[in-house]
Design a protein around this motif. Structure first.
Motif, mmCIF file in Angstrom:
data_model
loop_
_atom_site.group_PDB
_atom_site.id
_atom_site.type_symbol
_atom_site.label_atom_id
_atom_site.label_comp_id
_atom_site.label_asym_id
_atom_site.label_seq_id
_atom_site.Cartn_x
_atom_site.Cartn_y
_atom_site.Cartn_z
ATOM 1 N N ALA A 1 0.791 -1.228 0.000
ATOM 2 C CA ALA A 1 0.000 0.000 0.000
ATOM 3 C C ALA A 1 0.824 1.278 0.000
ATOM 4 C CB ALA A 1 -0.947 0.012 1.206
ATOM 5 N N THR A 2 2.094 1.206 0.422
ATOM 6 C CA THR A 2 2.890 2.430 0.496
ATOM 7 C C THR A 2 3.689 2.699 -0.777
ATOM 8 O OG1 THR A 2 4.694 1.227 1.584
ATOM 9 C CG2 THR A 2 3.093 2.327 3.006
ATOM 10 N N GLY A 3 3.536 1.840 -1.792
ATOM 11 C CA GLY A 3 4.206 2.057 -3.065
ATOM 12 C C GLY A 3 3.350 2.863 -4.023
ATOM 13 N N ARG A 4 3.887 3.123 -5.214
ATOM 14 C CA ARG A 4 3.180 3.948 -6.205
ATOM 15 C C ARG A 4 1.865 3.293 -6.636
ATOM 16 N NH1 ARG A 4 4.662 7.917 -10.001
ATOM 17 N NH2 ARG A 4 6.765 7.869 -9.153
ATOM 18 N N PHE A 5 1.921 2.025 -7.042
ATOM 19 C CA PHE A 5 0.704 1.352 -7.480
ATOM 20 C C PHE A 5 -0.167 0.963 -6.288
ATOM 21 C CE2 PHE A 5 3.338 0.749 -11.273
ATOM 22 C CZ PHE A 5 2.431 1.048 -12.276
ATOM 23 N N GLY A 6 0.448 0.631 -5.148
ATOM 24 C CA GLY A 6 -0.321 0.260 -3.966
ATOM 25 C C GLY A 6 -1.118 1.424 -3.416
ATOM 26 N N SER A 7 -0.526 2.612 -3.370
ATOM 27 C CA SER A 7 -1.260 3.782 -2.882
ATOM 28 C C SER A 7 -2.404 4.121 -3.827
ATOM 29 C CB SER A 7 -0.316 4.973 -2.722
ATOM 30 O OG SER A 7 0.316 5.287 -3.949
ATOM 31 N N ALA A 8 -2.178 3.931 -5.133
ATOM 32 C CA ALA A 8 -3.271 4.122 -6.085
ATOM 33 C C ALA A 8 -4.367 3.096 -5.854
ATOM 34 C CB ALA A 8 -2.746 4.025 -7.517
ATOM 35 N N ALA A 9 -3.978 1.882 -5.457
ATOM 36 C CA ALA A 9 -4.973 0.845 -5.164
ATOM 37 C C ALA A 9 -5.852 1.240 -3.988
ATOM 38 C CB ALA A 9 -4.269 -0.483 -4.875
ATOM 39 N N VAL A 10 -5.275 1.895 -2.993
ATOM 40 C CA VAL A 10 -6.072 2.381 -1.868
ATOM 41 C C VAL A 10 -7.132 3.363 -2.369
ATOM 42 C CG1 VAL A 10 -6.020 3.685 0.284
ATOM 43 C CG2 VAL A 10 -4.217 2.019 -0.202
ATOM 44 N N ALA A 11 -6.712 4.307 -3.200
ATOM 45 C CA ALA A 11 -7.649 5.295 -3.745
ATOM 46 C C ALA A 11 -8.745 4.629 -4.563
ATOM 47 C CB ALA A 11 -6.885 6.318 -4.600
ATOM 48 N N THR B 1 15.533 10.098 -15.799
ATOM 49 C CA THR B 1 16.327 10.159 -14.562
ATOM 50 C C THR B 1 15.481 10.677 -13.405
ATOM 51 O OG1 THR B 1 18.366 10.542 -15.812
ATOM 52 C CG2 THR B 1 18.371 11.176 -13.486
ATOM 53 N N HIS B 2 14.694 11.709 -13.669
ATOM 54 C CA HIS B 2 13.834 12.286 -12.630
ATOM 55 C C HIS B 2 12.835 11.251 -12.125
ATOM 56 C CE1 HIS B 2 10.400 14.600 -11.006
ATOM 57 N NE2 HIS B 2 11.312 15.475 -10.641
ATOM 58 N N ALA B 3 12.241 10.484 -13.034
ATOM 59 C CA ALA B 3 11.254 9.475 -12.635
ATOM 60 C C ALA B 3 11.880 8.431 -11.725
ATOM 61 C CB ALA B 3 10.656 8.811 -13.870
ATOM 62 N N ALA B 4 13.124 8.040 -12.007
ATOM 63 C CA ALA B 4 13.799 7.038 -11.184
ATOM 64 C C ALA B 4 14.132 7.576 -9.800
ATOM 65 C CB ALA B 4 15.082 6.582 -11.883
ATOM 66 N N GLU B 5 14.389 8.877 -9.715
ATOM 67 C CA GLU B 5 14.797 9.488 -8.440
ATOM 68 C C GLU B 5 13.616 9.975 -7.615
ATOM 69 O OE1 GLU B 5 17.472 12.517 -9.710
ATOM 70 O OE2 GLU B 5 19.164 11.119 -10.007
ATOM 71 N N HIS B 6 12.427 9.998 -8.204
ATOM 72 C CA HIS B 6 11.242 10.494 -7.501
ATOM 73 C C HIS B 6 10.116 9.476 -7.672
ATOM 74 C CE1 HIS B 6 13.691 14.093 -8.247
ATOM 75 N NE2 HIS B 6 13.185 14.536 -7.124
ATOM 76 N N ARG B 7 10.222 8.392 -6.939
ATOM 77 C CA ARG B 7 9.277 7.283 -7.054
ATOM 78 C C ARG B 7 8.145 7.382 -6.041
ATOM 79 N NH1 ARG B 7 11.974 2.305 -9.263
ATOM 80 N NH2 ARG B 7 13.954 2.975 -10.163
ATOM 81 N N GLU B 8 8.076 8.475 -5.315
ATOM 82 C CA GLU B 8 7.098 8.580 -4.247
ATOM 83 C C GLU B 8 5.670 8.459 -4.784
ATOM 84 O OE1 GLU B 8 9.328 10.837 -5.018
ATOM 85 O OE2 GLU B 8 10.570 11.375 -3.276
ATOM 86 N N PRO B 9 4.780 7.841 -4.008
ATOM 87 C CA PRO B 9 3.371 7.772 -4.416
ATOM 88 C C PRO B 9 2.790 9.149 -4.676
ATOM 89 C CG PRO B 9 3.786 6.296 -2.580
ATOM 90 C CD PRO B 9 5.040 7.102 -2.762
ATOM 91 N N PHE B 10 1.880 9.215 -5.632
ATOM 92 C CA PHE B 10 1.152 10.409 -6.026
ATOM 93 C C PHE B 10 2.041 11.464 -6.700
ATOM 94 C CE2 PHE B 10 -1.076 8.654 -2.270
ATOM 95 C CZ PHE B 10 -2.248 8.248 -2.907
ATOM 96 N N ARG B 11 3.293 11.136 -7.000
ATOM 97 C CA ARG B 11 4.128 12.005 -7.800
ATOM 98 C C ARG B 11 4.309 11.371 -9.169
ATOM 99 N NH1 ARG B 11 9.156 14.733 -4.808
ATOM 100 N NH2 ARG B 11 8.968 15.941 -6.736
ATOM 101 N N MET B 12 4.288 12.205 -10.210
ATOM 102 C CA MET B 12 4.419 11.701 -11.571
ATOM 103 C C MET B 12 5.475 12.506 -12.324
ATOM 104 S SD MET B 12 0.517 11.041 -12.874
ATOM 105 C CE MET B 12 0.172 12.799 -12.980
ATOM 106 N N THR B 13 6.122 11.829 -13.248
ATOM 107 C CA THR B 13 6.997 12.496 -14.208
ATOM 108 C C THR B 13 6.327 12.392 -15.569
ATOM 109 O OG1 THR B 13 8.955 11.901 -12.924
ATOM 110 C CG2 THR B 13 9.305 12.603 -15.207
ATOM 111 N N VAL B 14 6.234 13.512 -16.260
ATOM 112 C CA VAL B 14 5.467 13.558 -17.509
ATOM 113 C C VAL B 14 6.284 14.271 -18.590
ATOM 114 C CG1 VAL B 14 3.376 14.464 -18.620
ATOM 115 C CG2 VAL B 14 3.271 13.556 -16.288
ATOM 116 N N ILE B 15 6.267 13.695 -19.777
ATOM 117 C CA ILE B 15 6.840 14.353 -20.960
ATOM 118 C C ILE B 15 5.698 14.977 -21.749
ATOM 119 C CG2 ILE B 15 7.972 13.949 -23.185
ATOM 120 C CD1 ILE B 15 9.650 11.800 -21.823
ATOM 121 N N LYS B 16 5.887 16.240 -22.124
ATOM 122 C CA LYS B 16 4.878 16.952 -22.918
ATOM 123 C C LYS B 16 5.478 17.301 -24.286
ATOM 124 C CE LYS B 16 1.903 19.541 -20.815
ATOM 125 N NZ LYS B 16 1.231 20.630 -20.098
ATOM 126 N N PRO B 17 5.225 16.442 -25.271
ATOM 127 C CA PRO B 17 5.802 16.678 -26.596
ATOM 128 C C PRO B 17 5.338 17.981 -27.236
ATOM 129 C CG PRO B 17 5.002 14.428 -26.400
ATOM 130 C CD PRO B 17 4.481 15.172 -25.222
#
Length: 359
Positions: A178-188, A343-359
């Motif tokens: 539950a404390t991971g990225r997908f697990g916290s989303a599962a709680v929601a 690189t940013h996505a790998a360093e910021h894996r916290e739940p409810f945080r996202m890294t996004v590319i906007k082409p």
């Protein structure tokens, strides 16, 4: 068009001009506005995860964009419609057991690899070609919110698990991981589907407190000790009643002895869904007791991804306000800085945080 291309495992992405995707029957071209970056994308691109992925490839799993071209078999979508590009591409010639390719990421088996050779390129590009059925309409949205809509890529995975488990409103759920990225989303997601309570075990005190802060008293946190017997006892005691459904979504780094007590906390006649990566790095198997499964009539089901209808249903939950996309905090990069985004996505894996590319 401009795209980020992976040409060799272990090498940076090359951002360059490539040919525009060509439209065929049964396909749609989408102008990509926002594409989420997986927290483990660097592990895929380095070759560490050894995913079945032929190169060169434009990576990127899923994206938010607008339809720019469609074939004659599209009867509801129109040019300019906002869609989610669902990366779960299924073969069309076997309705019972289709091959699956995660467009822009990996394939499952030889059949999935054949599928990948056509639907290979993902969303780290200005435009993307998807099967008609994979352009999921999301209705009118504010373009400024496109990055947050990339949260669909995270929310849909546990949603697929709960759909497979036939989760009912009023049931008690345990989310293992539950404390991971997908697990916290599962709680929601579980709470949005009407779960009476969600038992949330973990070792991260700060994240357990954060889940309670975000979702309130229906979340029942459990601090894990590392002892199987004690952890099973703690989870059972934390639940306000018998646990109807367990969803395991632990990452590959976790060993089976962490997962087992969560599974065995389920009630007799309960359901267990396995969606995590446990065992992918080797080590002992899950080793659940045969008599316990049989005598308690426990249903254990493996689920990979989600059914084709899940994205449309999830959009409905979001539009109804049952899932709040403002819970997710995106950090955005342009396409020229795709490597920095990885690189940013790998360093910021916290739940409810996202890294996004906007082409």
């Amino acid at each position: 068009m401009k795209a980020a291309v992976l040409k060799r495992f272990g090498s940076p992405l090359d951002v360059e001009e490539v040919e525009d995707p060509l439209l065929g029957t049964g396909e749609i071209i989408v102008d990509i506005v926002a594409a989420g970056v997986l927290s483990y994308a660097n592990e895929v691109f380095s070759g560490e995860r050894q995913y079945l992925l032929e190169l060169p490839v434009i990576p990127g799993t899923g994206g938010i964009g607008r339809v720019s071209a469609l074939g004659p078999d599209a009867t509801h979508l129109a040019i300019g419609d906002w869609v989610y590009c669902d990366p779960t591409v299924r073969s069309r010639d076997n309705a019972i057991a289709p091959d699956i390719n995660l467009q822009g990421l990996s394939a499952r088996g030889p059949g999935g690899l054949r599928l990948q050779r056509h639907f290979r390129h993902g969303s780290f590009a200005e435009r993307m070609r998807v099967p008609t059925e994979n352009a999921k309409p999301i209705g009118v949205i504010d373009p400024a919110d496109a990055a947050r809509w990339c949260a669909l890529g995270t929310l849909l995975v546990p949603y697929g698990g709960f759909l497979a488990a036939k989760l009912q409103a009023g049931e008690i759920v345990l989310v293992s991981g539950a404390t991971g990225r997908f697990g916290s989303a599962a709680v929601a997601v579980a709470l949005a589907m009407g779960a009476a309570a969600v038992v949330a075990p973990g070792r991260n005190d700060a994240m357990l407190a954060e889940l309670t802060r975000r979702f309130g008293s229906r979340v029942h946190p459990v601090k894990l000790s590392g002892d199987e017997t004690e952890d099973a006892r703690r989870m059972t005691r934390a639940a306000p009643g018998a646990i109807d459904c367990v969803l395991d979504i632990m990452p590959p780094s976790v060993t089976a002895n962490v997962v087992r007590p969560a599974i065995m906390a389920v009630r007799p006649y309960g359901r267990v869904v396995l969606m995590g990566g446990v065992g992918m790095l080797g080590g002992p198997g899950l080793e659940l007791p045969y008599p316990w499964i049989m005598r308690n009539c426990v249903t254990i089901q493996g689920v990979w991804m989600y059914p084709a209808s899940a994205a449309v249903r999830m959009v409905g939950l979001i539009k109804a306000g049952l899932i709040d996309l403002t819970q997710f905090e995106p950090t955005c990069f342009d396409l020229d800085h795709a490597n920095e985004a990885v690189t940013h996505a790998a360093e910021h894996r916290e739940p409810f945080r996202m890294t996004v590319i906007k082409p």
